[in-house]
Design a protein around this motif. Structure first.
Motif, PDB file in Angstrom:
ATOM      1  N   ALA A   1       0.883  -1.256  -0.142  1.00  0.00           N
ATOM      2  CA  ALA A   1       0.166   0.092  -0.009  1.00  0.00           C
ATOM      3  C   ALA A   1       0.692   1.201  -0.209  1.00  0.00           C
ATOM      4  N   GLY A   2       2.049   1.335  -1.039  1.00  0.00           N
ATOM      5  CA  GLY A   2       2.655   2.432  -0.988  1.00  0.00           C
ATOM      6  C   GLY A   2       2.139   3.079  -2.148  1.00  0.00           C
ATOM      7  N   TYR A   3       2.875   3.985  -2.949  1.00  0.00           N
ATOM      8  CA  TYR A   3       2.374   4.963  -3.730  1.00  0.00           C
ATOM      9  C   TYR A   3       1.683   4.262  -5.113  1.00  0.00           C
ATOM     10  N   GLY A   4       2.304   3.092  -5.573  1.00  0.00           N
ATOM     11  CA  GLY A   4       1.642   2.312  -6.743  1.00  0.00           C
ATOM     12  C   GLY A   4       0.615   1.414  -6.144  1.00  0.00           C
ATOM     13  N   GLY A   5       0.715   0.753  -5.087  1.00  0.00           N
ATOM     14  CA  GLY A   5      -0.434  -0.149  -4.647  1.00  0.00           C
ATOM     15  C   GLY A   5      -1.857   0.569  -4.265  1.00  0.00           C
TER      16      GLY A   5
ATOM     17  N   VAL B   1      -3.103  -5.811   0.674  1.00  0.00           N
ATOM     18  CA  VAL B   1      -2.112  -6.385   1.678  1.00  0.00           C
ATOM     19  C   VAL B   1      -1.010  -5.267   2.170  1.00  0.00           C
ATOM     20  N   ASN B   2      -0.909  -5.175   3.205  1.00  0.00           N
ATOM     21  CA  ASN B   2       0.409  -4.472   3.598  1.00  0.00           C
ATOM     22  C   ASN B   2       0.813  -4.782   4.818  1.00  0.00           C
ATOM     23  N   LYS B   3       2.157  -4.613   5.120  1.00  0.00           N
ATOM     24  CA  LYS B   3       2.624  -4.825   6.477  1.00  0.00           C
ATOM     25  C   LYS B   3       2.314  -4.293   7.421  1.00  0.00           C
TER      26      LYS B   3
ATOM     27  N   THR C   1       2.270  -9.516   6.357  1.00  0.00           N
ATOM     28  CA  THR C   1       3.286  -9.459   5.544  1.00  0.00           C
ATOM     29  C   THR C   1       3.638 -10.566   4.584  1.00  0.00           C
ATOM     30  N   VAL C   2       3.806 -10.080   3.331  1.00  0.00           N
ATOM     31  CA  VAL C   2       3.822 -11.060   2.328  1.00  0.00           C
ATOM     32  C   VAL C   2       5.258 -11.919   2.494  1.00  0.00           C
ATOM     33  N   THR C   3       5.284 -13.133   2.581  1.00  0.00           N
ATOM     34  CA  THR C   3       6.294 -13.884   2.575  1.00  0.00           C
ATOM     35  C   THR C   3       6.897 -14.542   1.326  1.00  0.00           C
TER      36      THR C   3
ATOM     37  N   GLY D   1       5.497   0.283  -9.700  1.00  0.00           N
ATOM     38  CA  GLY D   1       6.373   1.244  -8.883  1.00  0.00           C
ATOM     39  C   GLY D   1       7.874   0.500  -8.971  1.00  0.00           C
ATOM     40  N   ASP D   2       8.349   0.559  -7.984  1.00  0.00           N
ATOM     41  CA  ASP D   2      10.018   0.174  -7.707  1.00  0.00           C
ATOM     42  C   ASP D   2      10.035  -1.371  -8.184  1.00  0.00           C
ATOM     43  N   CYS D   3       9.188  -2.168  -8.300  1.00  0.00           N
ATOM     44  CA  CYS D   3       9.301  -3.733  -8.470  1.00  0.00           C
ATOM     45  C   CYS D   3       9.319  -3.610  -9.960  1.00  0.00           C
TER      46      CYS D   3
ATOM     47  N   THR E   1      10.871   6.125  -9.076  1.00  0.00           N
ATOM     48  CA  THR E   1      10.033   7.261  -8.317  1.00  0.00           C
ATOM     49  C   THR E   1       8.570   7.267  -8.103  1.00  0.00           C
ATOM     50  N   ALA E   2       8.294   7.891  -7.090  1.00  0.00           N
ATOM     51  CA  ALA E   2       6.704   8.024  -6.789  1.00  0.00           C
ATOM     52  C   ALA E   2       5.928   8.504  -7.977  1.00  0.00           C
ATOM     53  N   GLN E   3       6.577   9.575  -8.450  1.00  0.00           N
ATOM     54  CA  GLN E   3       5.773  10.045  -9.843  1.00  0.00           C
ATOM     55  C   GLN E   3       5.354   8.776 -10.875  1.00  0.00           C
TER      56      GLN E   3
ATOM     57  N   MET F   1       7.175  24.501  -5.265  1.00  0.00           N
ATOM     58  CA  MET F   1       6.980  23.567  -6.236  1.00  0.00           C
ATOM     59  C   MET F   1       6.875  21.959  -5.438  1.00  0.00           C
ATOM     60  N   LYS F   2       7.771  22.020  -4.634  1.00  0.00           N
ATOM     61  CA  LYS F   2       8.077  20.642  -3.890  1.00  0.00           C
ATOM     62  C   LYS F   2       6.786  20.175  -3.115  1.00  0.00           C
ATOM     63  N   LYS F   3       6.499  21.067  -2.508  1.00  0.00           N
ATOM     64  CA  LYS F   3       5.295  21.058  -1.624  1.00  0.00           C
ATOM     65  C   LYS F   3       3.962  20.840  -2.414  1.00  0.00           C
TER      66      LYS F   3
END
Ligand code: FAD
Length: 405
Positions: free
Chosen positions: A11-15, A36-38, A80-82, A299-301, A316-318, A378-380
């Motif tokens: 359940a990060g940005y992508g999920g 599912v999230n930790k 937690t996914v194992t 995402g990062d995967c 990136t989150a973007q 802009m960052k905010k």
């Protein structure tokens, strides 16, 4: 007819963005959605350096998952996914198992330590709320301890940050603001504290515009950061680090090494049997795993090539959030039996790196360079936009960053 089972891992940005899209686009009778999230909260990974430095309380960087999902449509499982078993359409969790018809793998990143001796055991990494909170408390403890020892231990006041990429630089910016506050709080002369950045490349922020890099270096040096560029971190022990520059080795005593020089995909991906390229799934344009038609990876995967640069897009989150839009659309199409899958194309909305409160650098709107306060605003806006996209105006008002001065 049985409803198709959609399982989203992470359940990060992508999920989370995928889940929120799916719950909007699918009716209760269309599919059974499980997230599912930790943890029972989502954290803004892109804010973790602030919590690690202690400039933003970690509770500001996280929010309850139940606050943004519709529990009538989505089952949330805190576990937690194992292991992922794509050949059996099954996911193994610490406390149960889940079968799926469609799977979304969005388990994010973990630190890559490239086999450097002692780094895994002795360095800190900025990867989640627990790690960020630990770094903040560890630095504070060492400052508190300094004046409680007969013999003054300089290593308590030396902070090493490994890596001059995005995360390292953003963390240094926050430290630059936080250290003077800590010095005041613990009666320590600011000139005794060393903040040292070790970067193997000849410059920080590789790939960034040179003018912006120069601005960032000047800004951080102004806050007392020392740069060791072209220096390889060779070893990390509980007592310090060893670096090598121009063939010469140097030992730096420190109790605080924060490694921010590399991430890799969650290793569950590599272990899953999904076809991968150095731990990431090189997804098809519709974001499905080439070896398994019913598995999406975001995402990062996920690994996607940027055809212009002939390099993979950076994690990136973007990108994770843009992939979530395509992933959710494509799952909806499959669930509804339509053959209208979209291909992912990256819409670059710019990159802004924070240098601490009120200061930043970035490139937005194609090639517009921003420095200082305007970049920091802009960052905010970017940070707030991510909140709005997932949780609407309610979440934005609750967690948004509005302190622009
Ligand atoms: P994540 O957002 O990391 O989410 C993964 C989720 O999976 C987490 O909720 C985690 O708890 C969960 N999880 C992991 N393992 C398990 C498991 N075994 N079982 C159950 N759940 C699990 N990107 C930008 O675009 N802009 C920035 O300014 C920026 N700044 C950054 C600053 C820092 C300090 C860091 C660390 C990263 C930054 N990034 C930035 C990168 C960005 O945070 C990541 O690319 C992004 O978080 C990836 O999203 P994701 O959905 O793949 O993974």
């Amino acid at each position: 007819m049985n409803k198709p089972r959609i399982v989203i891992l992470g359940a990060g940005y992508g999920g989370l963005a995928t889940t929120v899209k799916l719950q909007k686009q699918l009716g209760i009778n269309d599919a059974h959605i499980t997230l599912v999230n930790k943890h029972d909260y989502h954290y803004e990974s892109t804010w973790l350096h602030e919590s690690a430095a202690g400039t933003l309380h970690h509770d500001r960087s996280r929010y309850a998952i139940k606050d943004v999902i519709n529990s009538g449509k989505v089952d949330f499982v805190q576990d937690t996914v194992t292991s992922i078993k794509p050949d059996d359409n099954k996911v193994i969790l610490e406390n149960s198992e889940l079968d799926y018809d469609y799977l979304v793998v969005a388990l994010g990143f973990e630190a890559a330590t490239f086999g450097i001796p002692g780094l895994l055991e002795n360095a800190f990494t900025i990867g989640n709320i627990n790690q960020s909170r630990l770094i903040r408390q560890h630095i504070e403890y060492n400052f508190a301890k300094y004046n409680n020892e007969k013999e003054k231990n300089q290593d308590r006041l030396n902070i090493v940050v490994g890596g001059g990429g995005f995360t390292g630089i953003e963390f240094l910016g926050e430290l630059g603001n936080r250290i003077p506050e800590l010095c005041k709080e613990y009666d320590i002369d600011r000139s005794l504290v060393r903040i040292i950045n070790v970067e193997a490349a000849p410059s920080i922020l590789p790939g960034f515009d040179p003018q912006l890099v120069e601005y960032a270096m000047n800004s951080l040096e102004g806050k007392g950061v020392e740069f060791k560029l072209g220096a390889m971190l060779k070893e990390c022990t509980p007592e310090g680090i060893v670096i090598e520059k121009d063939g010469e080795q140097e030992q730096i005593p420190t109790r605080t090494t924060v490694w921010a020089a590399g991430v890799r995909a969650n290793s569950l991906v590599e272990e899953s049997g999904l076809e991968h390229n150095r731990g990431k799934v090189e997804v098809k344009p519709d974001l499905r795993a080439p070896s398994h038609e019913n598995v999406f990876v975001v995402g990062d995967c996920a690994l996607i090539w940027n055809k212009e640069t002939e390099r993979p897009y950076p994690p990136t989150a973007q990108i994770a959030m843009q992939e979530a839009d395509v992933c959710a659309h494509n799952i909806v199409m499959l669930v509804k039996g339509k053959d209208e899958l979209e291909s992912f194309t990256f819409n670059n909305q710019g990159t802004v790196a924070s240098l601490g409160h009120g200061d930043a650098i970035g490139v937005v709107f194609g090639n517009k360079k921003l420095f200082g306060w305007s970049a920091s605003v802009m960052k905010k806006i970017i940070d707030n936009r991510a909140l709005f996209k997932i949780g609407g105006i309610g979440l934005l008002l609750k967690k948004g960053k509005f302190n622009i001065f």
